[in-house]
Design a protein around this motif. Structure first.
Motif, PDB file in Angstrom:
ATOM      1  N   VAL A  88       9.411   2.230   5.772  1.00  0.00           N
ATOM      2  CA  VAL A  88       7.976   2.979   5.370  1.00  0.00           C
ATOM      3  C   VAL A  88       7.914   4.045   4.496  1.00  0.00           C
ATOM      4  N   SER A  89       9.135   4.904   4.191  1.00  0.00           N
ATOM      5  CA  SER A  89       9.276   5.882   3.479  1.00  0.00           C
ATOM      6  C   SER A  89      10.566   5.726   2.719  1.00  0.00           C
ATOM      7  N   PRO A  90      10.878   4.817   1.517  1.00  0.00           N
ATOM      8  CA  PRO A  90      12.116   4.508   1.190  1.00  0.00           C
ATOM      9  C   PRO A  90      13.248   5.588   0.831  1.00  0.00           C
ATOM     10  N   ARG A  91      12.780   6.624   0.142  1.00  0.00           N
ATOM     11  CA  ARG A  91      13.715   7.618  -0.259  1.00  0.00           C
ATOM     12  C   ARG A  91      14.218   8.320   0.900  1.00  0.00           C
ATOM     13  N   VAL A 125      22.807   2.637  -0.626  1.00  0.00           N
ATOM     14  CA  VAL A 125      21.991   2.223   0.438  1.00  0.00           C
ATOM     15  C   VAL A 125      21.192   1.075   0.135  1.00  0.00           C
ATOM     16  N   ARG A 126      21.578   0.044   1.012  1.00  0.00           N
ATOM     17  CA  ARG A 126      20.450  -1.131   0.726  1.00  0.00           C
ATOM     18  C   ARG A 126      19.597  -1.424   2.051  1.00  0.00           C
ATOM     19  N   PHE A 127      18.516  -1.805   1.961  1.00  0.00           N
ATOM     20  CA  PHE A 127      17.942  -2.345   2.850  1.00  0.00           C
ATOM     21  C   PHE A 127      17.287  -3.695   2.855  1.00  0.00           C
ATOM     22  N   VAL A 128      17.265  -4.453   4.010  1.00  0.00           N
ATOM     23  CA  VAL A 128      16.650  -5.785   4.079  1.00  0.00           C
ATOM     24  C   VAL A 128      15.104  -5.784   3.879  1.00  0.00           C
ATOM     25  N   ASP A 129      14.607  -4.688   4.546  1.00  0.00           N
ATOM     26  CA  ASP A 129      13.170  -4.444   4.477  1.00  0.00           C
ATOM     27  C   ASP A 129      12.244  -5.635   4.883  1.00  0.00           C
ATOM     28  N   THR A 155       2.251  10.177   7.228  1.00  0.00           N
ATOM     29  CA  THR A 155       1.078  10.590   6.099  1.00  0.00           C
ATOM     30  C   THR A 155       0.928   9.264   5.534  1.00  0.00           C
ATOM     31  N   GLN A 156       1.946   8.557   5.070  1.00  0.00           N
ATOM     32  CA  GLN A 156       1.920   7.367   4.318  1.00  0.00           C
ATOM     33  C   GLN A 156       1.135   6.339   5.097  1.00  0.00           C
ATOM     34  N   ALA A 157       1.635   6.063   6.427  1.00  0.00           N
ATOM     35  CA  ALA A 157       1.009   5.133   7.250  1.00  0.00           C
ATOM     36  C   ALA A 157      -0.393   5.443   7.534  1.00  0.00           C
ATOM     37  N   ALA A 158      -0.659   6.861   7.936  1.00  0.00           N
ATOM     38  CA  ALA A 158      -2.075   6.863   8.237  1.00  0.00           C
ATOM     39  C   ALA A 158      -3.060   6.615   6.815  1.00  0.00           C
ATOM     40  N   ALA A 159      -2.501   7.029   5.789  1.00  0.00           N
ATOM     41  CA  ALA A 159      -3.406   6.943   4.574  1.00  0.00           C
ATOM     42  C   ALA A 159      -3.802   5.336   4.532  1.00  0.00           C
ATOM     43  N   GLY A 208       0.787  -1.361   0.065  1.00  0.00           N
ATOM     44  CA  GLY A 208       0.007   0.157  -0.004  1.00  0.00           C
ATOM     45  C   GLY A 208       0.820   1.039  -0.019  1.00  0.00           C
ATOM     46  N   GLU A 209       0.368   2.221   0.621  1.00  0.00           N
ATOM     47  CA  GLU A 209       1.188   3.467   0.749  1.00  0.00           C
ATOM     48  C   GLU A 209       2.517   3.273   1.574  1.00  0.00           C
ATOM     49  N   ILE A 210       2.418   2.317   2.452  1.00  0.00           N
ATOM     50  CA  ILE A 210       3.795   1.916   3.240  1.00  0.00           C
ATOM     51  C   ILE A 210       4.689   1.515   2.395  1.00  0.00           C
ATOM     52  N   GLY A 211       5.841   2.113   2.245  1.00  0.00           N
ATOM     53  CA  GLY A 211       6.911   1.316   1.393  1.00  0.00           C
ATOM     54  C   GLY A 211       6.811   2.096   0.086  1.00  0.00           C
ATOM     55  N   ARG A 212       6.013   2.940  -0.318  1.00  0.00           N
ATOM     56  CA  ARG A 212       6.092   3.668  -1.743  1.00  0.00           C
ATOM     57  C   ARG A 212       7.028   4.431  -1.529  1.00  0.00           C
ATOM     58  N   ASP A 213       7.866   4.772  -2.714  1.00  0.00           N
ATOM     59  CA  ASP A 213       9.034   5.759  -3.110  1.00  0.00           C
ATOM     60  C   ASP A 213       8.459   6.969  -3.411  1.00  0.00           C
ATOM     61  N   ILE A 214       8.387   7.923  -2.408  1.00  0.00           N
ATOM     62  CA  ILE A 214       7.772   9.091  -2.687  1.00  0.00           C
ATOM     63  C   ILE A 214       8.617  10.358  -2.475  1.00  0.00           C
ATOM     64  N   ALA A 215       8.634  11.587  -2.764  1.00  0.00           N
ATOM     65  CA  ALA A 215       9.268  12.746  -2.302  1.00  0.00           C
ATOM     66  C   ALA A 215       8.588  13.333  -1.062  1.00  0.00           C
ATOM     67  N   ARG A 216       9.606  13.772  -0.235  1.00  0.00           N
ATOM     68  CA  ARG A 216       8.958  14.442   0.940  1.00  0.00           C
ATOM     69  C   ARG A 216       8.149  15.358   0.731  1.00  0.00           C
ATOM     70  N   LEU A 217       6.982  15.314   1.590  1.00  0.00           N
ATOM     71  CA  LEU A 217       5.904  16.176   1.532  1.00  0.00           C
ATOM     72  C   LEU A 217       6.118  17.647   1.886  1.00  0.00           C
ATOM     73  N   ASP A 218       7.030  17.916   2.451  1.00  0.00           N
ATOM     74  CA  ASP A 218       7.192  19.338   2.917  1.00  0.00           C
ATOM     75  C   ASP A 218       8.308  19.901   2.078  1.00  0.00           C
TER      76      ASP A 218
END
Lengths: 774, 170
Positions: A658-661, A713-717, A506-510, A35-45
């Protein structure tokens, strides 16, 4: 009580004082779900930040504002015998000069760092400006308030303070050392098995003394406070990582009911622990605003951030490792010394040695020596950061002695259970981090012998180190409001330090609510919202997620109550029969309706609930940590000893990302601060006077563009089954182990081991007879 | 007020007639007198670059520049970058590559990038330029050297360099 039980009881005491426990077996249904969690998005602020539109504390210019400048003490210990403010008061524009002679009484508070009094955010218990005593060089001894910043700065130089100096201790020594009550929430002394007998019997033993210097956070945003009294109401904009703590601290200091104190800190220009606690200037600004009868702004100069806010204490670690010929550890002995003040906060370098490797025998002992300096502070990875330099350097030395690849040595000592408590881990994917990192770095192509690779006048080497950081869910409350216009607001008193908290939440709450992200507003940094104790500790992501999870549950109950007895398809449904998705509440059979329809039928403009975080029982019982592996390449100039970091791969187990970028940026930021720690950062003291001699960014060097290579940077995720969202806190993890990876790479490049940070050219030239003589 | 000096500043295309204490820096003038708080104070000693603005097209540390010295100059701050074609592209690239975290150094970084690209286009060498006889390609090493006056404590350097690469490609 055995070791495990004692550790558990310490942790429970810390948790029990502040939070509810989430019952065992209650797992977050969002953990691992796409879902939204884990999606690669730009920071909202981001858009506001790239256009200069964010208002930080010092950007506030209220009407009738006056400007304050602090005067630092010029002795490290003693008494103020006289203050002559007459020349300052006669200078143009000066409103007042506040000293210990006219400052209002400020009640002493507990210092947060001691954990004796977790309600207080004061950095220290000392009665600054309510006493003629001087406790450190640079202590604020007067505050000048004037109509303009320029007038205040000028007049501050005209305040004449006379002292009766006393002998001061400013450097770390064994003679003054004692064992502190605790070390980063754990015991200061632990023995498992018979370590000294194991050393005597061991096939291989390595011993080393590793030192790290005092360091300062140097967030680019200067510490600032803007205080305004309105009758008995006090409004304070402050550069605080912990607005709720500042509210409680100021209420106590000035004898105000907490509800009259409003602390606002939505955006902070970097903290790294340095803005966790409130340093004396915060209360002094409030006091000065009271005396002046108008709003006062105090922005510490860069020099004063060194003098009037604390940094990381120096450490000295004696590490002894014993192993059998197969490279299995038979003993770890780590004795560490650090400094502290009357507020006994230990920079506990022993922490990683307790948890990183399997060993049947272990002895760790943390001591601290009291010094007449400003209180030392939390700084990204307290304890683990300097401690990992010691332990991970020693592991490299052991690998060299055994003729074993340093990665292979670590794999052979990866524990199945915590080596001290014997408890299982909630999750530990360090092996996978090693594999990911080694693969991306092509570690297997590294030649085992030191000083084997040369590129012109550059000696090239590769090193690696492991990282570990304890993880915790703390206390937070959020106010969640569902509006009839189809939007959601979530208010929190935590704030945005640059980590990406507001974006991740915001991603998690969505996903939690099933509402599109662009209809959720995350509002932050207002101490009035609710009790929230997240001073740092990489805890914002999971703690806020826990509070929002709880808010969602309460919201469902509220809405089902509204639906009761109506024609809603949800009438008579119980919370455990429904899920939140598609902007509403639905049964598993697909019957349900939107939130907005429920509000509309009930004629409600909005519904508001407060959600509170809960600590998952298993994370306390077992202990939860994050893990990582750094792989570094350095180039050392054979003629000058200059070190350049040329390549980096970091691989991390931070649970679910939660927010990869933003997460990757956090890790890079930690690695870059680690590069600074390894190669350049050191707060230098004049040991006679206790004065910091490099109090500025021209002299205290932090990494710049030209010092930093591309960092992969790599994540096990993989989700942690016990934590909210399956996530773990990663804010601090990136820096841990970095300095050791560089020291190990420098050893591989040159054959020279430097055990004293920072590894500057002079140390390399001094230790390496072949460098600089070509 | 006595000792004050009249000065005309052109900031982001707008003229301001001010009477200033000669000790007021351009940085404090922008922030405390003109309400343009997008430019930040990180050290007040020219060491961090957070206060970078453009003065007649050149990047300067506004904390080291007395405001009265800027009489008649065209000052451009972060607040005007959205009106500039290149400025907007730099802002968008910073967003796409996460060339920021806390945002405090960001205004200075962006102003610095805009001027740095102009310096490079004008053929000015940097300390790492090896061939001084012709135009040097804007390699990563060149970018990192030319941007070294702008510190970022959060460590967004990789994103900033990636953003600059993207802007120079397009």
């Amino acid at each position: 009580m055995n070791v495990a039980a004692r550790g558990f009881s310490l942790a429970m005491r810390a948790v029990g004082r502040v939070s509810a426990l989430l019952p065992d077996g209650r797992h977050d249904p969002l953990s691992g779900r796409p879902g939204e969690i884990g999606r690669d998005i730009a920071r909202l602020d981001g858009p506001a930040k790239v256009s200069g539109g964010i208002r930080y504390t010092a950007d506030r210019v209220p009407a009738r504002l006056a400007y304050a400048v602090t005067v630092p003490s010029s002795i490290a210990k003693g008494r103020i015998t006289a203050v002559d403010s007459s020349r300052a008061l006669a200078a143009p524009g000066v409103v007042l000069v506040m000293t210990h002679e006219n400052a209002p009484p400020m009640k002493p508070t507990g210092a947060y760092s001691t954990l004796r009094s977790p309600v207080a955010a004061a950095a220290m218990t000392l009665p600054i400006m309510n006493t003629d005593r001087v406790f450190w060089h640079g202590q604020p001894v007067a505050v000048v308030v004037a109509e303009t910043q320029e007038q205040a700065e000028h007049a501050a130089r005209l305040v004449e303070v006379s002292y009766a100096a006393e002998p001061a201790v400013v450097t770390m020594s064994d003679e003054a050392a004692h064992t502190p009550a605790h070390s980063v929430l754990e015991e200061s002394k632990t023995v498992v098995g018979a370590p000294h007998a194991a050393l005597a019997d061991a096939a291989v033993v390595v011993r080393g003394v590793y030192t790290t210097p005092p360091e300062h956070h140097n967030a680019l945003e200067l510490h600032a406070t803007v205080a305004a009294w309105d009758g008995d109401d006090l409004t304070v904009h402050d550069t605080s990582q912990y607005p709720y703590g500042v509210k409680e601290m100021l209420a106590k200091k000035f004898g105000l009911p907490p509800e009259r104190v409003h602390v606002l800190a939505p955006y902070i220009g970097g903290g790294f622990g340095g803005k966790t606690t409130a340093w004396p200037h915060v209360a002094l600004t409030v006091a000065a605003a009271g005396l002046a009868g108008r709003p006062v702004k105090l922005v510490l100069s860069r020099a004063h951030t060194f003098h009037m806010t604390g940094g990381r204490a120096p450490t000295r670690s004696r590490v002894t490792l014993a192993a059998d010929t197969g490279g299995r550890l038979t003993a770890i002995v780590h004795d560490a010394l650090s400094t502290c003040t009357t507020d006994e906060f230990a920079e506990a370098a022993i922490v990683p040695s307790r948890h990183l490797y399997a060993t049947p025998n272990l002895a760790v002992h943390q001591r601290v020596a009291r010094v007449d300096r400003i209180q030392n502070a939390f700084f990204r990875g307290p304890g683990v950061t300097p401690g990992s330099f010691a332990l991970e350097s020693a592991m490299d030395e052991l690998a060299c002695r055994l003729g074993l690849d340093p990665l292979e040595l670590r794999l052979r000592n990866e524990p199945a259970r915590d080596p001290v408590s014997g408890r299982r881990f909630t999750s530990r994917h360090l092996r996978e981090a090693y594999r990911l990192g080694a693969e991306a770095f092509r570690w297997d192509e590294r030649s085992p012998a030191p000083r084997a690779t040369r590129d012109g006048h550059w000696l090239v080497g590769q090193g690696m180190a492991a990282a570990i950081n304890p993880d915790a869910v703390l206390v937070a409350a959020v106010r969640l409001r569902l509006h009839a216009d189809g939007t959601v607001t979530i208010h929190s008193s935590t704030n945005e330090l640059g980590a990406g908290t507001s974006t991740a939440q915001t991603q998690a709450a969505a996903q939690r609510l099933g509402v599109p992200m662009d209809r959720i507003r995350f509002l932050q940094g207002d101490s009035d919202v609710a009790r929230t104790r997240i001073p740092g500790a990489s805890a914002a992501t999971t703690t806020l997620a826990s509070a929002i999870w709880n808010a969602r549950d309460r919201l469902v109950r509220e809405l089902l109550t509204l639906a009761k007895g109506t024609d809603s398809p949800l009438a008579g449904r119980r919370p455990d029969e429904v899920e939140t998705r598609d902007e509403g509440i639905f049964t598993t059979g697909g019957r349900g309706e939107t939130y907005w329809r429920i509000l509309e039928r009930a004629g409600r403009e909005h519904v508001e609930v407060t959600g509170r975080s809960a600590v998952p029982y298993q994370t306390v019982k077992r202990g939860t940590s994050t893990y990582g592996a750094h792989f570094a390449e350095v180039r050392v100039d054979e003629d000058t000893g200059e070190v350049r970091v040329s390549r980096w791969v970091g691989a991390f187990d931070g649970g679910r990302i939660v927010s990869p970028r933003q997460a990757a940026s956090q890790m890079r930021g930690g690695i870059i601060q680690g590069i600074g720690m390894a190669l350049m950062e050191e707060t230098l003291l004049d040991e006679r006077s206790g004065r910091i001699v490099n109090a500025g960014l021209a002299d205290y060097h932090i990494p710049t563009h030209a010092d930093v290579p591309d960092i992969e940077v790599r994540f096990v995720d993989v989700p942690d089954p016990q934590t909210p969202l399956g996530a773990k806190g990663i804010g601090e993890l990136g820096i841990v182990g970095v300095a050791a990876a560089i020291a190990n790479a420098i050893h591989h490049a040159t054959g020279t081991r430097v055990r004293d940070l920072p590894i500057t050219a002079d140390k390399l030239l001094q230790h390496d007879g072949r460098l600089g003589v070509r | 007020m006595s000792g004050h000096i009249p000065v005309r500043l052109h900031v982001n295309g707008q003229a301001h007639d001010l009477s200033l204490d000669p000790r007021v820096t351009l940085l404090d003038c922008l922030r405390e007198h003109l309400g343009l708080t997008g430019t930040k104070k990180g050290c007040d000693q020219g060491a961090c670059g957070a206060c970078t603005v453009l003065a007649d097209g050149e990047r300067i540390n506004s904390c080291l520049t007395p405001a009265v010295q800027c009489d008649g100059m065209e000052i451009v701050t972060i607040e005007a970058m959205a009106n500039d074609e290149l400025g907007t592209r730099v802002q968008d690239a910073f967003l796409a590559h996460d060339g920021l975290q806390c945002g405090y150094c960001t205004s200075g970084q962006i102003c610095s990038v805009v001027a740095m690209l102009a310096e490079h286009r004008a053929g000015r060498p940097s300390a790492v330029t090896e061939d001084l006889t012709g135009p040097a390609p804007l390699t990563d090493v060149e970018i990192r050297e030319r941007m070294a006056g702008n510190l970022c404590r959060c460590g967004a350097y990789n994103g900033i360099v990636a953003a600059i690469r993207e802007v120079t490609r397009t």
